[in-house]
Write a protein that holds these residues in place. Structure first.
Motif, PDB file in Angstrom:
ATOM      1  N   ALA A 147      -0.959   5.098   4.887  1.00  0.00           N
ATOM      2  CA  ALA A 147      -1.649   4.356   4.229  1.00  0.00           C
ATOM      3  C   ALA A 147      -1.634   4.367   2.678  1.00  0.00           C
ATOM      4  O   ALA A 147      -1.335   3.550   1.910  1.00  0.00           O
ATOM      5  CB  ALA A 147      -2.859   3.384   4.643  1.00  0.00           C
ATOM      6  N   ILE A 148      -2.083   5.470   2.057  1.00  0.00           N
ATOM      7  CA  ILE A 148      -2.632   6.416   1.161  1.00  0.00           C
ATOM      8  C   ILE A 148      -1.331   6.459  -0.410  1.00  0.00           C
ATOM      9  O   ILE A 148      -1.374   5.725  -1.407  1.00  0.00           O
ATOM     10  CB  ILE A 148      -2.736   7.167   0.820  1.00  0.00           C
ATOM     11  CG1 ILE A 148      -4.580   7.348   1.686  1.00  0.00           C
ATOM     12  CG2 ILE A 148      -3.138   8.109  -0.670  1.00  0.00           C
ATOM     13  CD1 ILE A 148      -5.489   8.929   1.433  1.00  0.00           C
ATOM     14  N   ILE A 149      -0.253   6.676   0.323  1.00  0.00           N
ATOM     15  CA  ILE A 149       1.175   6.321  -0.134  1.00  0.00           C
ATOM     16  C   ILE A 149       1.366   4.801  -0.175  1.00  0.00           C
ATOM     17  O   ILE A 149       2.322   4.715  -1.690  1.00  0.00           O
ATOM     18  CB  ILE A 149       2.483   7.912   0.552  1.00  0.00           C
ATOM     19  CG1 ILE A 149       1.951   8.827   0.573  1.00  0.00           C
ATOM     20  CG2 ILE A 149       3.738   6.887   0.241  1.00  0.00           C
ATOM     21  CD1 ILE A 149       2.753   9.170   1.733  1.00  0.00           C
ATOM     22  N   ASP A 179      -1.310  -4.509   2.365  1.00  0.00           N
ATOM     23  CA  ASP A 179      -1.123  -5.099   3.592  1.00  0.00           C
ATOM     24  C   ASP A 179      -0.869  -4.098   4.466  1.00  0.00           C
ATOM     25  O   ASP A 179      -1.366  -4.188   5.370  1.00  0.00           O
ATOM     26  CB  ASP A 179      -0.437  -6.119   3.397  1.00  0.00           C
ATOM     27  CG  ASP A 179      -0.761  -7.619   2.771  1.00  0.00           C
ATOM     28  OD1 ASP A 179      -2.476  -7.227   2.363  1.00  0.00           O
ATOM     29  OD2 ASP A 179      -0.436  -8.699   2.562  1.00  0.00           O
ATOM     30  N   GLN A 180       0.260  -3.529   4.471  1.00  0.00           N
ATOM     31  CA  GLN A 180       1.182  -2.374   5.506  1.00  0.00           C
ATOM     32  C   GLN A 180      -0.172  -1.431   5.263  1.00  0.00           C
ATOM     33  O   GLN A 180      -0.232  -0.553   5.952  1.00  0.00           O
ATOM     34  CB  GLN A 180       2.663  -1.564   4.311  1.00  0.00           C
ATOM     35  CG  GLN A 180       3.148  -2.476   5.156  1.00  0.00           C
ATOM     36  CD  GLN A 180       3.910  -3.110   6.450  1.00  0.00           C
ATOM     37  OE1 GLN A 180       3.627  -2.155   7.433  1.00  0.00           O
ATOM     38  NE2 GLN A 180       4.101  -3.950   6.658  1.00  0.00           N
ATOM     39  N   ALA A 181      -0.548  -0.925   4.266  1.00  0.00           N
ATOM     40  CA  ALA A 181      -1.661   0.277   4.278  1.00  0.00           C
ATOM     41  C   ALA A 181      -2.460  -0.149   5.153  1.00  0.00           C
ATOM     42  O   ALA A 181      -3.028   0.778   5.459  1.00  0.00           O
ATOM     43  CB  ALA A 181      -2.351   1.034   2.776  1.00  0.00           C
ATOM     44  N   ALA A 182      -3.290  -1.591   4.790  1.00  0.00           N
ATOM     45  CA  ALA A 182      -3.891  -1.861   5.758  1.00  0.00           C
ATOM     46  C   ALA A 182      -4.143  -1.987   7.016  1.00  0.00           C
ATOM     47  O   ALA A 182      -5.218  -1.740   7.861  1.00  0.00           O
ATOM     48  CB  ALA A 182      -4.883  -3.284   4.897  1.00  0.00           C
ATOM     49  N   LYS A 183      -3.061  -1.851   7.507  1.00  0.00           N
ATOM     50  CA  LYS A 183      -2.808  -1.849   9.218  1.00  0.00           C
ATOM     51  C   LYS A 183      -3.017  -0.408   9.700  1.00  0.00           C
ATOM     52  O   LYS A 183      -3.212  -0.415  10.755  1.00  0.00           O
ATOM     53  CB  LYS A 183      -1.311  -2.425   9.019  1.00  0.00           C
ATOM     54  CG  LYS A 183      -1.713  -4.169   8.895  1.00  0.00           C
ATOM     55  CD  LYS A 183       0.369  -5.053   8.866  1.00  0.00           C
ATOM     56  CE  LYS A 183       0.299  -6.923   8.525  1.00  0.00           C
ATOM     57  NZ  LYS A 183       1.140  -6.326   8.564  1.00  0.00           N
ATOM     58  N   LEU A 184      -2.162   0.184   8.444  1.00  0.00           N
ATOM     59  CA  LEU A 184      -1.923   1.778   9.129  1.00  0.00           C
ATOM     60  C   LEU A 184      -3.341   2.097   9.881  1.00  0.00           C
ATOM     61  O   LEU A 184      -3.605   3.004  10.302  1.00  0.00           O
ATOM     62  CB  LEU A 184      -1.659   2.260   8.313  1.00  0.00           C
ATOM     63  CG  LEU A 184      -0.110   2.322   8.417  1.00  0.00           C
ATOM     64  CD1 LEU A 184       0.907   3.363   6.871  1.00  0.00           C
ATOM     65  CD2 LEU A 184       0.416   3.043   9.594  1.00  0.00           C
TER      66      LEU A 184
END
Length: 686
Positions: A347-349, A424-429
């Motif tokens: 997520a941080i990446i 958004d992808q990071a938030a889901k992870l």
């Protein structure tokens, strides 16, 4: 493979990417592979480039004149900012830059980094089953105090480095069981078995110290005075922490060896230390520094629009770089509980918008780093091959499923600065990892998801700041802390950080050093290069497969398999890579007609000082001064009627004035610019 291993633990952590030996099977040239036969060179290929009767390297001028001097800048943060002693073999303190003082048994030229040619060793004998190697030392080899260099020095150096040197040596020499002096000029190394095919060349890279001096010292203590070596340069003078000047040894014992002819041409080399890279750049443009390797894209794009460049006094070149780049990025300290979950790291990446940074900060100079072995055939691309799958299948269920089903690619954006889709992808992870939003912040069990990015200078702040802003948008508090050299070194060697910038340099022949980079044993060894804290039995197993691979092809397959597991482990936030080396230099140097081919290096130790060019620079400078004085006089302002050369901010060491430009040299300048020696972190591209 890590050639020329020398330096403090911090120096070894530079990982600079100068570790350049290729392939995996040590062989001799045709007809010399039998036990007990003499070899003039060891190689990982079918045969070395140069035969036993070669006269000199292809990229040198054997008639190059000796003389002159030049000044180089040791720039940077961390290890490159200063020095406080002269012991390159201790983890305590920071050793001075001293290229050319110490020597190794063999040496690899810039156009044949796959091979090691005899330097201190006149020849080698390699067992047919690769279980031992004997080095026959040159009887004429001498220390700079006149004492002969013997097999006892070699054995002493190996034993003391393995016992008291930085941790990297224990990993590097882990499969060597014994070193013994057979007679005054013959030394034998015995290996655990013959499966580790790079060990013969590794032993050729052993840095040799004078036993009669170092046996009276504690190798772990800093050295307050310059050491004695056997090389072509010795320390002439120094101002601790600010500058060091090396002088060519006129009666150097090895000056007429074919491997050395046409090299080491400059009489004196001064290294000035700069804590602020901006001041170092200004010093170069003013003429206080003669050569610069430019690692900052903004400088290259906008910083050289000055008269000295326009009128040809400063030359600029972009040279293709054939060396493996390795991996650079923001490294997670996975010893920290908040980074234990791979999904959190992934997520941080997503929060680093490389495309925007490359467009806005780097003038489009870079491409994204995606492999731990970038810019080489070792990098994993596409899906695993059948041979890779054969190595990976036994670990199915213990490694990420994506290793088998997807090619790794870092997240991408359109470069506009809108990274919403990635965030958004990071938030889901993060949600899936159990870090929900609570009052705008990511929390779990009352603990916030927050961390510190530790830097050793301001250069990466412009990259880290927008990164932290994106992290804030997904509820993560990330702060930036820039500290001085001593604090940074102490914290990193003891793994007292959340995230740091590192570059892991790789060679064309990866091997034992991978244990130090990624092995579980090194994860808790203070001052090791495993800053990320990788502790994975699968990684350990693949490293051993790589080390014991019987052929070059097998090395490539094992390395790609290892690369895939590391890629999908999300141990670093990937940065960027350049395929060229950018250099700028005042036009005072003479150069051979050709450069190394392939370009594993620029062959700079074959340059010399051209007295005609030096005179031209001095004449041009005198004319400029006269014109400036006339202009000042015409202005009628008495305060401006001075004829002194313009002054710049002083660095850690006060550089010579522009009037002295042309009286100064060059040996291993890339080592000095990139950080002193071989290895490195100052080689990071910004």
């Amino acid at each position: 493979m890590r050639p020329g291993l020398i330096g403090s633990g911090k120096t070894c952590r530079t990982l600079l990417g100068l570790f350049l030996l290729a392939a995996s099977v040590v062989t001799a040239h045709p007809g010399l592979a039998q036990e007990g036969q003499r070899l003039h060179a060891l190689t990982f290929l079918d045969q070395p480039k140069y035969g036993p009767d070669f006269k000199h390297l292809d990229y040198v001028d054997p008639n190059a004149p000796k003389g002159g001097s030049a000044t180089y800048a040791v720039t940077g943060q961390g290890d490159g900012a200063t020095f406080d002693n002269f012991n390159p073999f201790t983890i305590r303190g920071t050793a001075a830059t001293m290229p050319g003082v110490f020597e190794t048994l063999t040496v690899s030229p810039d156009d044949d980094v796959q091979s090691g040619y005899g330097l201190l060793a006149e020849s080698m004998e390699l067992a047919k089953d690769k279980t031992w190697i004997i080095f026959d030392l040159r009887p004429e080899a001498r220390w700079q105090d006149g004492q002969p260099l013997t097999a006892d020095d070699v054995v002493f150096s190996f034993n003391i480095l393995k016992q008291k040197g930085p941790p990297v040596y224990r990993f590097y020499y882990g499969n060597v069981t014994k070193a013994e002096a057979l007679d005054k000029h013959r030394v034998k190394f015995t290996f655990v078995d013959g499966t580790n095919r790079e060990l013969p060349i590794i032993m050729g890279q052993l840095t040799v110290m004078p036993k009669h001096i170092w046996e009276k010292r504690n190798l772990e203590d800093p050295l307050p005075q310059p050491p004695i070596g056997s090389g072509p340069y010795k320390v002439l003078s120094y101002e601790m922490g600010r500058s060091i000047t090396l002088q060519r040894v006129p009666d150097y014992w090895g000056k007429d060896l074919p491997i050395n002819i046409g090299r080491d041409n400059i009489d004196t080399i001064r290294y000035d230390y700069y804590r602020d890279p901006t001041i170092a750049f200004q010093a170069f443009k003013s003429g206080a520094v003669d050569f610069r390797q430019e690692n900052i894209a903004k400088n290259w794009a906008t910083g050289y629009d000055i008269p000295a460049v326009r009128n040809g006094q400063i030359k600029r070149e972009e040279i293709p770089d054939a060396t493996p780049y390795g991996f650079q990025g923001f490294a997670f300290n996975t010893r920290r509980a908040i980074f234990a979950d791979r999904r959190v790291r992934q997520a941080i990446i997503y929060a680093l918008d490389f495309e925007w940074s490359n467009k806005t900060l780097f003038y489009g100079a870079y491409s994204r780093n995606r492999s731990y072995f970038d810019n080489s055939e070792l990098a994993a691309t596409g899906l695993p091959s059948p041979e890779e799958l054969k190595l990976l299948e036994p670990f199915r269920g213990k490694i990420p499923d994506e290793v088998f089903t997807q090619e790794y690619q870092p997240p991408k954006t359109d470069g506009s600065g809108d990274a919403r889709a990635n965030l958004d992808q990071a938030a889901k992870l993060l949600d899936a990892a159990g870090w929900p939003i609570v009052n705008g912040k990511r929390e779990r069990d009352g603990q916030r998801l927050q961390f510190e990015i530790l830097l050793n200078g301001p250069s990466f702040e412009r990259v880290a700041l927008p990164f932290t802003q994106n992290l804030k948008r997904i509820g993560i508090d990330a702060t930036i802390r820039t500290v001085d050299t001593a604090q940074y070194d102490n914290r990193t060697k003891n793994f007292d950080f959340d995230m740091v910038v590192i570059r892991i340099g790789q060679s064309l022949s990866p091997g034992n050093e991978q244990r130090d980079y990624f092995g579980s044993q090194s994860a808790n060894e203070p001052n090791s290069n495993n800053l990320m804290g990788v502790r994975d039995p699968v990684v350990d197993a693949l490293i051993e497969k790589l080390i014991t691979a019987p052929t070059h092809h097998d090395v490539v397959i094992a390395t790609r398999a290892l690369d895939r597991v590391l890629q999908w482990g999300f141990y670093m936030v990937p940065h960027w890579v350049s395929k060229v080396t950018r250099i700028a230099y005042w036009d005072k140097f003479g150069q051979p007609a050709k450069r190394p081919d392939p370009t594993f290096g620029i062959g700079q130790d074959s340059w010399w000082i051209d007295p005609v060019k030096v005179a031209n620079l001095k004449q041009s400078h005198a004319i400029e001064q006269a014109q400036q004085a006339q202009a000042n006089a015409s202005s009628g302002d008495p305060a401006e009627q001075k004829t002194e050369a313009p002054k710049t901010d002083t660095p850690a060491a006060a550089p010579p004035s522009t009037q002295d430009r042309g009286q100064t040299p060059i040996y291993g300048v890339l080592i000095g610019v990139v950080v002193g020696f071989v290895l490195g972190r100052l080689g990071r591209k910004k």
